[in-house]
Design an enzyme around this catalytic site. Structure first.
Site, PDB file in Angstrom:
ATOM      1  N   TYR A  47       0.835  -1.205   0.000  1.00 11.07           N
ATOM      2  CA  TYR A  47       0.000   0.000   0.000  1.00 11.07           C
ATOM      3  C   TYR A  47       0.865   1.248   0.000  1.00 11.07           C
ATOM      4  O   TYR A  47       2.005   1.244   0.471  1.00 11.07           O
ATOM      5  CB  TYR A  47      -0.957   0.010   1.200  1.00 11.07           C
ATOM      6  CG  TYR A  47      -0.286   0.128   2.557  1.00 11.07           C
ATOM      7  CD1 TYR A  47      -0.014   1.375   3.116  1.00 11.07           C
ATOM      8  CD2 TYR A  47       0.077  -1.009   3.284  1.00 11.07           C
ATOM      9  CE1 TYR A  47       0.594   1.481   4.372  1.00 11.07           C
ATOM     10  CE2 TYR A  47       0.680  -0.912   4.526  1.00 11.07           C
ATOM     11  CZ  TYR A  47       0.938   0.340   5.065  1.00 11.07           C
ATOM     12  OH  TYR A  47       1.545   0.446   6.293  1.00 11.07           O
ATOM     13  N   CYS A  48       0.330   2.321  -0.564  1.00  6.25           N
ATOM     14  CA  CYS A  48       1.004   3.618  -0.582  1.00  6.25           C
ATOM     15  C   CYS A  48      -0.081   4.688  -0.733  1.00  6.25           C
ATOM     16  O   CYS A  48      -1.271   4.377  -0.737  1.00  6.25           O
ATOM     17  CB  CYS A  48       2.036   3.701  -1.706  1.00  6.25           C
ATOM     18  SG  CYS A  48       1.365   3.316  -3.341  1.00  6.25           S
ATOM     19  N   THR A  49       0.309   5.932  -0.866  1.00 13.24           N
ATOM     20  CA  THR A  49      -0.647   7.038  -0.795  1.00 13.24           C
ATOM     21  C   THR A  49      -1.770   6.917  -1.825  1.00 13.24           C
ATOM     22  O   THR A  49      -2.941   6.820  -1.477  1.00 13.24           O
ATOM     23  CB  THR A  49       0.081   8.385  -0.971  1.00 13.24           C
ATOM     24  OG1 THR A  49       1.145   8.474  -0.029  1.00 13.24           O
ATOM     25  CG2 THR A  49      -0.894   9.542  -0.739  1.00 13.24           C
ATOM     26  N   ILE A  85      -4.057   4.324  -0.228  1.00  6.98           N
ATOM     27  CA  ILE A  85      -4.614   4.663   1.085  1.00  6.98           C
ATOM     28  C   ILE A  85      -5.734   5.683   0.951  1.00  6.98           C
ATOM     29  O   ILE A  85      -6.725   5.637   1.686  1.00  6.98           O
ATOM     30  CB  ILE A  85      -3.508   5.224   1.998  1.00  6.98           C
ATOM     31  CG1 ILE A  85      -2.374   4.212   2.157  1.00  6.98           C
ATOM     32  CG2 ILE A  85      -4.058   5.604   3.373  1.00  6.98           C
ATOM     33  CD1 ILE A  85      -1.094   4.814   2.720  1.00  6.98           C
TER      34      ILE A  85
END
Length: 302
Positions: free
Chosen positions: A184-186, A213
């Site tokens: 996961y990342c922004t 996210i």
């Protein structure tokens, strides 16, 4: 400014003439008075822009007229009207600096052999079915995770995205290679690349959260598996998904709860440091105690 908003977006698609796309994008943004950062490479486009909602809608419609950008998933969030000081549109070898431009394969459908995309509800379904076997793997810089992350997530020892290759080659995560991994990342773009690198390094079952996210937090607020605030690479600095957002960050001076990053004012440093309100007042120059210089990428936008 009426209804200021911020959009976060990317598209992996082959681009034969990145400079031509740069000129079109720059002209379009200037005509609409938009500010922010856009990176273009032979692999596609990556950007975050702020402005009036009506102007941003015109931008999204015009951008989707380019064949390779028709399926761009624009993530919307509230802005302040002063989220970016200026407009920057650049051509780079990579959309995110992993320093692996020749390892990444992209076609009209996106990244080749990347992780499987999961909608937020599919993330919960996988966790319900596989339980503690599921591993959340943070695809951001480790300092971003200080104020927000998925519960029990693995946070690699990374200061910049360039560190991920060394992390994967170190062998310290090899015990996870047969487990279901959710990266996961922004906004999702870093995981597009990270998940493909993990697969190339022998990880068998790799997923990524569709929309990152931002999309997950907008759907589940404070009622899901995410806890804390989300660091943003713009003037807002942080994004909370609800009024009940848990503060998990700690002041680097006194360990009091905080989610507020400050830019260290020392020459050659400018590291982001976490300070509570009281300690920030005591240190008007916001000087950190670190001797190692830790650069924060101002061009990483998702």
């Amino acid at each position: 400014m009426r209804e200021p908003k911020v959009i976060l977006f990317y598209s992996f698609t082959p681009i034969a003439d990145p400079e031509a796309i740069r000129l079109r994008q720059k002209s379009l943004c200037e005509s609409l008075g938009l500010k922010g950062r856009i990176l273009i490479s032979p692999h596609g486009i990556n950007g975050t822009l702020g402005g009036e909602i009506t102007k941003l809608k015109k931008y999204t419609r015009a951008t989707k007229e380019f064949a390779g950008f028709k399926k761009i998933d624009f993530k919307w969030s509230d802005g302040t009207g002063n989220d970016f000081p200026r407009l920057m549109v650049k051509v780079k070898p990579e959309l995110v600096t992993f320093r692996t431009p020749y390892e990444l394969e992209v076609n009209a459908r996106g990244v080749v052999n990347g992780g499987k995309h999961l909608k937020p509800k599919q993330v919960h379904k996988l966790v319900e079915e596989r339980g503690e076997e599921v591993v959340f793997f943070d695809g951001r810089n480790s300092w971003e995770a200080k104020i927000g992350k998925f519960k029990n997530a693995i946070v690699p020892d990374t200061t910049t995205t360039r560190d991920f290759v060394a992390e994967l080659e170190s062998g310290k995560h090899d015990h996870l290679k047969d487990k279901p991994i959710i990266t996961y990342c922004t906004g999702g773009i870093r995981c597009e690349i990270l998940s493909s690198l993990m697969i190339k390094h022998g990880f068998q079952e790799v997923y990524q959260i569709d929309g990152g996210i931002v999309r997950y937090g907008m759907e589940y607020k404070s009622d899901g598996l995410w806890e804390g605030s989300l660091f943003m690479f713009d003037g807002r600095m942080t994004l909370d998904f609800s009024e009940d957002t848990k503060v998990i960050g700690q002041c680097e001076v006194c360990s009091a709860p905080t989610k507020n990053f400050y830019n260290c004012a020392r020459d050659l440093c400018h590291r982001l440091i976490l300070l509570c309100d009281d300690c920030a007042k005591l240190d008007p120059n916001k000087s950190c105690t670190h001797t190692a210089l830790e650069a924060n990428s101002s061009e990483l936008v998702g």
